[in-house]
Design an enzyme around this catalytic site. Structure first.
Site, PDB file in Angstrom:
ATOM      1  N   PRO A   2      54.430  49.254  57.386  1.00 25.78           N
ATOM      2  CA  PRO A   2      55.599  48.834  58.166  1.00 25.78           C
ATOM      3  C   PRO A   2      55.960  49.855  59.239  1.00 25.78           C
ATOM      4  O   PRO A   2      56.142  51.035  58.946  1.00 25.78           O
ATOM      5  CB  PRO A   2      56.710  48.728  57.129  1.00 25.78           C
ATOM      6  CG  PRO A   2      56.063  48.886  55.812  1.00 25.78           C
ATOM      7  CD  PRO A   2      54.749  49.530  56.001  1.00 25.78           C
ATOM      8  N   GLU A   3      56.008  49.393  60.478  1.00 25.43           N
ATOM      9  CA  GLU A   3      56.452  50.211  61.600  1.00 25.43           C
ATOM     10  C   GLU A   3      57.760  49.607  62.108  1.00 25.43           C
ATOM     11  O   GLU A   3      58.334  48.751  61.444  1.00 25.43           O
ATOM     12  CB  GLU A   3      55.367  50.237  62.687  1.00 25.43           C
ATOM     13  CG  GLU A   3      54.000  50.650  62.151  1.00 25.43           C
ATOM     14  CD  GLU A   3      52.911  50.681  63.221  1.00 25.43           C
ATOM     15  OE1 GLU A   3      53.239  50.877  64.398  1.00 25.43           O
ATOM     16  OE2 GLU A   3      51.732  50.499  62.871  1.00 25.43           O
TER      17      GLU A   3
END
Length: 272
Positions: A2-3
DNA sequence: CTAGGTGCCTGATTGC
DNA sequence: TGCAATCAGGCACCTA
């Protein structure tokens, strides 16, 4: 992994569902997921706390609680925050399970155990060193130019440096540099002002598109939103994990190299 | 300041 | 086929 766009998606979903709810209990399946405070204190302090707001800073999720504490989460590689009915089947890699006052559970699921949660009185102690948010209006091309002026390292590790800009990870860094036509090992101090403007636009466009598509899900165990659904941005990637395939812009062959210890995908023909 | 290495983890992939 | 070694990667932390 997850960014910014993935965390933004999760945060927006959770805010809708969690504001006003209360944590009634927590089951700790793997204490290592709790960074601070110690287990007993964490349990005591989270119980009964009402959620006032959920927001994002970089790749961190920050839950503001009524008692002035903040519950902070970093998902690292494989972390997920899933909202499930308490009656739902147990998730295989569940590490922390928070009971809510509406019969649901907030489950912190994390196969690789890199993710961490924090319960602190001041979230700045955790996110205070982060660089600017790339999507707010005070992040301008001029600001980026000023930031780059003092740097001479390679551009990709700089984009990944959370103290430089908050929220960019390995996938979006490669996509941003492709969009800006900049080679990942270019020295920051060789970028022309035109290139910096292009880089600025690429940062904004690529991240916004990621959000619009509700994040990038590359494989089964990767990113999921709060409902457990995959994102849609993987169909939009132009270089990441596409070594050997033709460049969608110039037809050259996408190459994989290692930069700063990270797998890096780019088109050697159109990225200088 | 930059660059490189290690450790944290475990499923997937690769090598023999 | 089966098992062991290697890899991936965000980030803290260390050294040069």
């Amino acid at each position: 992994m997850p960014e910014l766009p993935e965390v933004e998606t999760i945060v927006n979903d959770l805010r809708q569902r969690l504001v006003g709810r209360r944590f009634t209990n927590v089951a700790v399946c793997w204490a290592g997921s709790i960074a601070e405070p110690h287990l007993d204190k964490f349990r005591r302090r989270i119980r009964g706390q009402r959620i006032l707001d959920v927001r994002r800073r970089g790749k961190y999720l920050i839950f503001s609680l009524l008692g002035d504490d903040s519950f902070v989460v970093h998902l690292k590689m494989t972390g997920q925050l899933l909202l499930r009915p308490a009656t739902a089947e147990r998730d295989k890699y569940a590490r922390l399970v928070f009971d809510l006052d509406d019969g649901k559970q907030l489950r912190f699921v994390d196969m690789r155990k890199f993710g961490r949660v924090y319960l602190v009185d001041d979230p700045e102690a955790i996110v205070g060193e982060l660089g600017p948010e790339p999507l707010t209006e005070d992040f301008t091309p001029e600001a980026l130019m000023r930031m780059l002026r003092r740097r001479w390292g390679r551009i990709k590790p700089l984009l990944l440096n959370q103290r430089f800009i908050a929220g960019i990870g390995n996938i979006y860094a490669d996509e941003i540099l492709f969009a800006a036509r900049i080679h990942p090992t270019r020295s920051a101090d060789t970028l022309t002002s035109a290139e910096i403007e292009g880089l600025y636009r690429a940062i904004r466009d690529v991240l916004r598109q990621g959000i619009q598509n509700r994040g990038t899900t590359l494989d089964d165990k990767a990113y999921r939103d709060a409902e457990g659904r995959a994102g849609g941005n993987q169909d939009n990637l132009r270089v990441f994990r596409r070594a050997g395939q033709p460049c969608p812009r110039c037809g050259g062959t996408i190459q994989r190299i290692v930069v700063g210890g990270r797998g890096t995908y780019f088109c050697p023909r159109c990225q200088e």
